[in-house]
Design an enzyme around this catalytic site. Sequence first.
Site, PDB file in Angstrom:
ATOM      1  N   ARG A  11      -1.274   2.647  -6.914  1.00  0.00           N
ATOM      2  CA  ARG A  11      -0.848   3.845  -6.187  1.00  0.00           C
ATOM      3  C   ARG A  11       0.626   4.110  -6.455  1.00  0.00           C
ATOM      4  O   ARG A  11       1.406   3.206  -6.699  1.00  0.00           O
ATOM      5  CB  ARG A  11      -1.116   3.683  -4.690  1.00  0.00           C
ATOM      6  CG  ARG A  11      -2.553   3.281  -4.388  1.00  0.00           C
ATOM      7  CD  ARG A  11      -2.882   3.379  -2.913  1.00  0.00           C
ATOM      8  NE  ARG A  11      -2.869   4.770  -2.472  1.00  0.00           N
ATOM      9  CZ  ARG A  11      -3.000   5.150  -1.205  1.00  0.00           C
ATOM     10  NH1 ARG A  11      -3.136   4.219  -0.258  1.00  0.00           N
ATOM     11  NH2 ARG A  11      -2.978   6.420  -0.873  1.00  0.00           N
ATOM     12  N   SER A  12       0.999   5.380  -6.385  1.00  0.00           N
ATOM     13  CA  SER A  12       2.347   5.826  -6.724  1.00  0.00           C
ATOM     14  C   SER A  12       2.655   5.391  -8.163  1.00  0.00           C
ATOM     15  O   SER A  12       1.863   5.680  -9.070  1.00  0.00           O
ATOM     16  CB  SER A  12       3.355   5.275  -5.714  1.00  0.00           C
ATOM     17  OG  SER A  12       4.601   5.931  -5.846  1.00  0.00           O
TER      18      SER A  12
END
Length: 411
Positions: free
Chosen positions: A229-230
């Site tokens: 994520r990110s």
Amino acid sequence: MKILLDDADLDAQLSRTLIAIAAEAADIGEALTTASRTTAGDYDSWFTEWSTTAAAASKLAAEALKRGHHETARKAYLRASEYWRQSFFFIRHDIDDQRLQHAWRQHRQTFRAALPLFDCHASSTEIPFDGVSMTGYLFRPAGDDTPRRTVLAPCGFDSTAEAGFCATGYMALPRGYNFFVFEGPGQGGMLFEHRRTFRPDFEVPFGAAFEWLLAQDGVDPDAVAVIGRSFGGYLGPRAAAFEPRLAALVADPGQYDFASRVGVMAKGLSSGNPEDFLDRLTACDPDLDAQLQALLDGPRNLEWYGSRMAAMGATRVGDFIRKQLTFTLEDVAADIRCPTLLTEGEGDFASQSGLLYDHLRCEKVMKQFAEADGAGGHCEGLGATLFEGYVFDWLDEVLTRQTRPAPTAAK
């Protein structure tokens, strides 16, 4: 989506703490009251107010633990850890800043104080790498050696292994998954303590962490899925391109390269032809480098660029941007073989999910979450439950096709 503050950067960070409520690592009243005491654009006040609340939560946790109230203590330690993380977010351009060093260590210490109080099997580890060690945490729904599906989560650009539990780990455990998160170069203790900065070949530190994970009891080696994520939306796919044993990959959002982003920066400069920006950049053109260095003017820019430069191991803006050019999936995206889900919150500034999707040659799915449904923005913003439901239902279906049914979570 504005929550409380007129300062967009501070308000966006407040939203990250509100998301942690789902992991029992924040209280909405504590968070909103703390944020309301801060001053727009004043990063010193941000540190002061959040560290004050963090210290209060830590004291509450210690008192509850002493009196035998373990549930209260666990939640308070987790809140303290999240608030300490929040406190140092805007003072990361100088890694030697004693406030940063103190707050980061408290962030880690309070999280570890909560580990024995979880109702699952939780442990920390240090994985040798590059002459130091990478911190990791393995959570298992039960302490037995029953092989279980495992989510492996690399951290994001500004994240820590401790924060990874609050971002994704709490989602995995009730669904019967193990959860493993670790810090590679440029992240958490690897940066703040060991001064190891980001490297584009993330598959190398990932390989060390992956081999450690496969050797642990209760981990099904045929059912390890990566959720990045990110910035993990680059790191996860990069690792998957070199690791054929992975059973599935989720990138939230998918990221393909940095060169295509850098070109956009040319439009914001006062002079220079956008068409030859990359040529001048790679040639270390002194006039362009001087323009780029001027981007550090002002405390907001100093922190925004400076924190990222520190994580990349660059002392000048030009060098920071040039290093980003080495982060690419251009030659390896087609090597990803496991089923892959790319997600995107509508309007996510970091997303290149569509671009990555076009270069994948594996089984692939792309899912966009809508702003109108409350799940727009970076990593779906406040729409964590919508993300969780779609992603883990997809994982359940993919892994069931490939492996034995998952054991149920311990009660």
